[in-house]
Motif scaffolding. Structure first.
Motif, short mmCIF file in Angstrom:
data_model
loop_
_atom_site.label_atom_id
_atom_site.label_comp_id
_atom_site.label_asym_id
_atom_site.label_seq_id
_atom_site.Cartn_x
_atom_site.Cartn_y
_atom_site.Cartn_z
N GLY A 149 0.82 -1.21 0.00
CA GLY A 149 0.00 0.00 0.00
C GLY A 149 0.85 1.26 0.00
O GLY A 149 0.54 2.23 -0.69
N LYS A 150 1.94 1.28 0.77
CA LYS A 150 2.82 2.45 0.82
C LYS A 150 3.53 2.66 -0.52
O LYS A 150 3.65 3.81 -0.99
N VAL A 151 3.99 1.58 -1.12
CA VAL A 151 4.64 1.69 -2.42
C VAL A 151 3.65 2.18 -3.47
O VAL A 151 3.97 3.03 -4.32
N ALA A 152 2.41 1.67 -3.42
CA ALA A 152 1.38 2.11 -4.37
C ALA A 152 1.10 3.59 -4.22
O ALA A 152 0.89 4.30 -5.22
N LEU A 153 1.10 4.08 -2.99
CA LEU A 153 0.86 5.50 -2.75
C LEU A 153 1.97 6.34 -3.37
O LEU A 153 1.71 7.36 -4.03
N PHE A 154 3.21 5.93 -3.18
CA PHE A 154 4.36 6.65 -3.76
C PHE A 154 4.30 6.61 -5.29
O PHE A 154 4.50 7.64 -5.96
N LEU A 155 4.03 5.45 -5.85
CA LEU A 155 4.00 5.32 -7.32
C LEU A 155 2.82 6.08 -7.92
O LEU A 155 2.90 6.56 -9.05
#
Length: 446
Positions: A149-155
């Motif tokens: 979820g955190k990576v998706a938010l950054f991307l």
């Protein structure tokens, strides 16, 4: 078998869920470029506005009602199994598992295509780069839903930022004179119409996929309701703006189809914007892959819990409590699927997905009849007859697209026929499973 309930601090929040839904369904407009080549500037916007209303909106409302009724890991598979029994539950899980393998294989290939903007020779190492993406994403997913979820938010930020810059630059260049040409489908050939539908449908599918990890979401009923509608609005606004901007630049439709948004960026503001959009395409591909692997890896785990797949698939990682065996198996299969041509993968993807979606519509109607008093915090304001009529509409879009692919002279017909063959394998696999475990067959219609 009781499923493991993640601790509260391992559950994702609504804003993270929006990012995951955005990447599971869309990941930005990357992949939408062929629409202009298929539909032309006088049909593209019309189809882009109408098709999601007929294809996506019924699916979204179906998903929200069923998820409010049963917010559990395994999502659509468990809904169909509960409504229609083991046999059709197995069909649902098998079809969506296969379609997601196909879907996942698309994104590493897209990544390489956008990376070639910076590294023209990278195509020679396409398979190696794709494998690196596959297995890095497997490692991230094993760490759990919160890191994904955190990576998706950054991307998401990496995808949206260059698109916003492109919109601003286009408005400045054309003094705000962004216009939509008169729209009509008159003059479109049947095969072009079908492939245009496939392009839009592929760029707008997967709303049910985001429910497979409902147990890992804070306040899942309300979170899904808010997040799904937010993501849908975001996707539709982005798609409309990018296609409208592309039309107004007068970019060659074939160049746009082959060169993608980097070519459009160069035309609007030069190489720097082309590079930013290429980087956004790479981020989109990575985010899509990680988010979709998250959703699909929960389905075989749920099926294994129900003895419809080997029990080893439901083993959770001792530290991260993720279905790591399922994640690894998915990654192995996708490692082979990346060899397929991109255009054919798209047709196979949508065809198999549509079959699984049809079972969800049938389950919705069946549960309205058999369990009318079960609590549904979100309920579609239609009776049974209205639901049947509403379900016919996306079926119509689906068969129009399929008939267009079958009428085409290229790889579309081969891909469509292959997809039909793939769908037929579900019965053979069910017979094998029920032969080995006869008690499942006895409950097939329970």
């Amino acid at each position: 078998m009781a499923m493991h309930q993640p601790a509260a601090n391992r559950k994702i929040k609504p804003y993270q869920l929006v990012a995951l839904i955005f990447f599971t369904v869309s990941g930005g407009p990357y992949g939408l470029e062929p629409l202009l080549a298929y539909a032309g500037e006088h049909s593209a916007v019309l189809l882009l506005l109408v098709v999601p209303l007929l294809w996506d909106v019924p699916a979204i409302f179906t998903v929200l009602e069923l998820n409010s009724m049963m917010p559990v890991n395994g999502g659509y598979y468990r809904w169909v199994k509960y409504a229609l029994g083991n046999r059709w539950g197995f069909y649902e899980g098998w079809w969506t598992w296969i379609y997601t393998f196909v879907d996942l294989a698309i994104y590493p290939v897209l990544f390489v295509g956008y990376a070639s903007y910076f590294f023209p020779g990278i195509e020679e190492y396409r398979i190696l780069v794709c494998l690196v993406i596959v297995w890095l994403s497997a490692g991230l997913n094993i760490l759990g839903i919160v890191p994904v979820g955190k990576v998706a938010l950054f991307l998401s930020a990496a995808v949206l930022a260059p698109l916003i810059v492109m919109f601003v630059m286009a408005l400045a260049k054309y003094n705000g004179g962004i216009n939509v040409p008169n729209q009509t489908i008159h003059g479109l050939t049947h095969s072009s119409f079908g492939m245009a539908l496939y392009t839009i449908m592929w760029n707008c599918l997967g709303w049910d996929n985001v429910t497979t990890y409902a147990d890992e979401v804070e306040k899942p009923i309300r979170s899904y309701l808010v997040s799904v509608f937010t993501a849908f609005a975001l996707v539709m606004v982005i798609y409309f703006l990018v296609i409208t901007v592309a039309i107004n630049t007068g970019i060659n439709q074939q160049l746009f189809s082959e060169g993608g948004f980097p070519a459009l960026g160069e035309l609007i503001a030069g190489r720097w914007l082309g590079a930013a959009l290429a980087a956004g395409g790479m981020a989109s591909s990575l985010g899509l892959y990680a988010a979709i692997l998250l959703s699909v890896s929960r389905v075989p785990k749920a099926m294994a819990d129900d003895e419809l797949l080997p029990r080893r698939l439901n083993i959770l990682h001792s530290r991260f409590r993720t279905p790591y065996v399922s994640i690894l198996l998915c990654s192995v299969v996708v490692s082979f699927m990346i060899l397929w041509p991109l255009a054919e993968l798209l047709v196979i993807d949508v065809t198999v997905y549509g079959a699984g979606l049809s079972l969800e519509y049938i389950s919705l109607i069946k549960l309205r009849i058999s369990h009318p008093n079960t609590e549904r915090p979100f309920k579609i304001r239609l009776g049974t007859t209205g639901l049947i009529i509403a379900a016919i509409i996306p079926f119509g879009i689906y068969f129009l697209a399929l008939s267009g692919a079958l009428a085409s002279e290229g790889g579309g017909i081969i891909a469509a026929l292959f997809a039909i063959i793939v769908l037929s394998t579900a019965e053979g696999m069910w017979l094998l499973v029920s032969w080995r475990k006869p008690h499942l067959r006895l409950k097939a219609n329970s």
